[in-house]
Design a protein around this motif. Sequence first.
Motif: not given
Length: 338
Positions: A110-111, A204-217, A285-290
Amino acid sequence: MTGLLARARVVVGAVALAGLIAFAAPSHAQPQGSPVDPDASVLNEQTLLQQAPRIEGLIDQPDGRARVLIQPAGRVWDHFHEVTLHWLGAIIILGTVAGLAAAYVLLGRIRISEGRSGRKVPRFNAFERFVHWLTAVSFIVLGISGLNITFGKLLLLPLIGPDAFSTFSQAAKYAHNFMSFPFVLGLAMIPLIWLKDNIPDRIDIEWFKQGGGFIASKHAPARRFNAGEKLVFWGVLGAGAAVSVSGFLLLFPFYVTNIAGMQIAQVVHSIIAVLFVALILGHIYIGTLGMEGAFEAMGTGAVDFNWAKEHHDLWLKDQLAKGRAANHPELPSATPAE
């Protein structure tokens, strides 16, 4: 006269001997030809073997909690430790590694969408980073030494041989015992520092609805800690408390519980520990490569401005309103560049 007395003694002795024989003889004579069964009053071997799973043996020991020599639950525990735990641990840990590898292949790293701004925002102070690394390093030592207890004979022993494995396992045992104390110390300080920032809320509920930051857009809204980090926080506290209590019951045997209680503690300790390792693998993983820029938060204590804006926008706005970000020497302007 003397001869008469001697004959009388002989007669009395004969009568007494006959009486003893009469009393000792069985009331019913053994029928002719009937075999004598020496096992008539004892259990036969087959019956004994059938009852073996329920037989418990005790030894003469002043401490009642330490008197158990053999017990049925010990066989169940041995099967769990030598068979069930191997399969359970392998499935959970290898499954987690496979899932993270799939995430990296499918999603990539995730850039920072807008790229690095060159400006830094302070995120964790020195004491917060010390508590984090105290807990993290001690957990890594505990995890490696604990996994050696479960999988060492199967995986490590064939690779390095019995002498090296014995030396390593002895060192790992002492490391596992003594590193538990700094781990518990770090675990106790974690809620004192970050509890207030990890209370769940509607964001936090909205964070999950938005894909948790894993959706680039999409950039999910978050305060200082997002919903995923809050799950890690509460998972660490819960699992940490469970492995700590069960671990101390095993580290100090018979002070609190007996053999059966320690077997239960070992089962709880091992299952929670395996799940704990899987949780921390995801966190690492999230804190390094992810995720680009995530490691800097605990590495240097400061993160890139654009990273903070994309992953913790509400927290960044709060920091700007308080003037903390603007006063940082590496952040010349409080207004994010568009």
